[in-house]
Scaffold this motif. Structure first.
Motif, PDB file in Angstrom:
ATOM      1  N   LEU A  26       0.833  -1.200   0.000  1.00 17.49           N
ATOM      2  CA  LEU A  26       0.000   0.000   0.000  1.00 17.49           C
ATOM      3  C   LEU A  26       0.870   1.254   0.000  1.00 17.49           C
ATOM      4  O   LEU A  26       0.640   2.201  -0.775  1.00 17.49           O
ATOM      5  N   GLU A  28       2.320   1.909  -3.417  1.00 17.69           N
ATOM      6  CA  GLU A  28       1.360   2.494  -4.362  1.00 17.69           C
ATOM      7  C   GLU A  28       1.137   3.969  -4.079  1.00 17.69           C
ATOM      8  O   GLU A  28       1.169   4.806  -4.978  1.00 17.69           O
ATOM      9  N   LEU A  29       0.923   4.273  -2.811  1.00 13.05           N
ATOM     10  CA  LEU A  29       0.663   5.668  -2.451  1.00 13.05           C
ATOM     11  C   LEU A  29       1.899   6.521  -2.710  1.00 13.05           C
ATOM     12  O   LEU A  29       1.793   7.655  -3.193  1.00 13.05           O
ATOM     13  N   ARG A  38       2.601  10.185  -4.776  1.00 13.14           N
ATOM     14  CA  ARG A  38       2.837  11.419  -4.024  1.00 13.14           C
ATOM     15  C   ARG A  38       4.293  11.811  -3.855  1.00 13.14           C
ATOM     16  O   ARG A  38       4.576  12.935  -3.420  1.00 13.14           O
ATOM     17  N   ALA A  71       4.649   7.878   1.413  1.00 12.82           N
ATOM     18  CA  ALA A  71       3.219   7.635   1.195  1.00 12.82           C
ATOM     19  C   ALA A  71       2.386   8.753   1.810  1.00 12.82           C
ATOM     20  O   ALA A  71       1.211   8.908   1.498  1.00 12.82           O
ATOM     21  N   GLU A 107      -7.790   5.133   3.769  1.00 17.74           N
ATOM     22  CA  GLU A 107      -6.771   4.614   2.867  1.00 17.74           C
ATOM     23  C   GLU A 107      -6.190   3.319   3.424  1.00 17.74           C
ATOM     24  O   GLU A 107      -6.064   2.313   2.718  1.00 17.74           O
ATOM     25  N   GLY A 148      -6.465  -0.776   2.293  1.00 13.32           N
ATOM     26  CA  GLY A 148      -5.360  -1.713   2.172  1.00 13.32           C
ATOM     27  C   GLY A 148      -5.582  -2.962   3.005  1.00 13.32           C
ATOM     28  O   GLY A 148      -5.351  -4.084   2.539  1.00 13.32           O
TER      29      GLY A 148
END
Lengths: 221, 221
Positions: free
Chosen positions: A85, A88-89, A93, A136, B77, B81
């Motif tokens: 996760l 991905e984040l 960003r 993230a 978020e 996940g």
DNA sequence: TTCTACATTTTTGAATGCAAAATGATCGAT
DNA sequence: ATCGATCATTTTGCATTCAAAAATGTAGAA
């Protein structure tokens, strides 16, 4: 001394393995050492118990938590999810400067790999993973990650590695950095998951199990 | 009263909103109510602070945590996940009986939807999501999930829904059950993520923000 | 000798008391 | 009248104390 500091210091003592898993936590001794009374110490122990680092047995005191193989598997499983996760984040960003910092840590780590300095290698390794999580930009995620990694840290950063396995890990890290630079979130998530899956197998194979039952099963002469 | 019970009861009081977010936690009052002294109460508050439900201000007491929009976004978020991970794991491990139980909860929920009983609908909804997490067979994951959902519960199960949005949610749940029955882990993960993303937008749009600064910004007559 | 029952000691968990810090109230100055 | 400073009150955080539970040690009986 502030409450959070007390928690932090005891956490450090546990993570350093100074009080080994399964061992009783000597209240009186810690009180003297930290120069505090039992009240704040016990508050800290309850917090650490909530974090999973300490096990409280009603009327029987507290022990440093002992992880079974299953616990370790579960923790790695969750860690995989959290890192995926985070990856991905982070790809959505992350700032160029942060990528640069992680790339630097990566270069460092590779250098330590070439020098076969496992301790420093692990330090760089950790900086990379933590850098991704930080990028993230989600403090909740960062908090859970910190809590989970704290519990597996001893295993993760203590397990010895075969030269082959080490080489593979470095290759995986190349791919991690690459995916990050391309901001390929899905790809990064996959690589991170695989990377941790390998690490988990390694750790479990090394028989890290803290459940030797050494104090439950009597030694037969 | 046992330590864990104290923590549980205060947690319930906070989740029920009996002490609203941002409000001071009246130590003396809670002591009387729970028939305990300040020591165990304060231990419990520290634990709840570690969980993120309580905010401790040094020398200024404790308050029920107040969530900003950003906090809520972050929590959702992470929740995405965790549920996605749970979905994948559940598909690998779930037993037929567990699927049957979740299918039953699903049927219940759909019935409550038809009757437009939002409260009961949410109850069924929650049972399904918790069932999936339980089926993942990972207590660590379950623990983190419980902690995260506790913090967003008020938002998640309090937000009003438009008829359209409600219908979509039910459709998504059909897909969730379907993927589970087919044991399609990747598919289930995707649906759960989308489902929660929608829910998050809903909650944030509803302006759940607990940061109205109502006690910071003086009301102008 | 070995097992059990009992007494002693230790340790745990909680209540109380005390010092320091923050809140607010009162009084004086502008 | 309003602002600021000083003092009383309240509240927080911690040390100490106390009661209960568990662990330990001992003595007596089988």
């Amino acid at each position: 001394m502030l409450h959070e500091e007390v928690v932090g210091r005891i956490r450090a003592i546990l993570l350093d393995g100074e009080i080994p898993p399964g061992a009783r936590i000597p209240e009186r001794e810690l009180c003297e050492r930290l120069q505090i009374s039992r009240t704040p110490l016990r508050e800290a122990l309850k917090v650490l118990a909530a974090e999973g680092l300490v096990q409280l047995l009603p009327h029987r005191g507290s022990r440093a938590a002992k992880l079974t193989d299953k616990d370790m598997r579960d923790l790695f499983e969750v860690c995989q999810g959290l890192e995926a996760l985070a990856g991905e984040l982070a790809c959505e960003r992350i700032m160029d400067a942060e990528i640069a910092a992680i790339a630097a840590a990566h270069a460092d780590m590779v250098r330590h790999y070439r020098e076969r300095d496992l301790i420093q290698y692990y330090r760089g390794n950790r900086a990379i993973h933590e850098g991704i999580v930080a990028a993230a930009g989600n403090p909740v995620l960062a908090g859970l990650y910190a809590s989970v990694t704290a519990r597996i840290r001893r295993a993760r950063y203590v397990t010895p590695m075969t030269p082959e396995r080490w080489a593979v890990a470095v290759k995986e890290h190349d791919a991690i950095l690459n995916a990050l630079q391309r901001r390929d979130g899905v790809g990064l998530a996959h690589i991170l998951r695989a990377h941790l899956r390998h690490k988990r197998e390694e750790v479990l194979q090394a028989g890290f199990a803290e459940t030797e039952g050494s104090d439950l099963v009597p030694r037969i002469a």
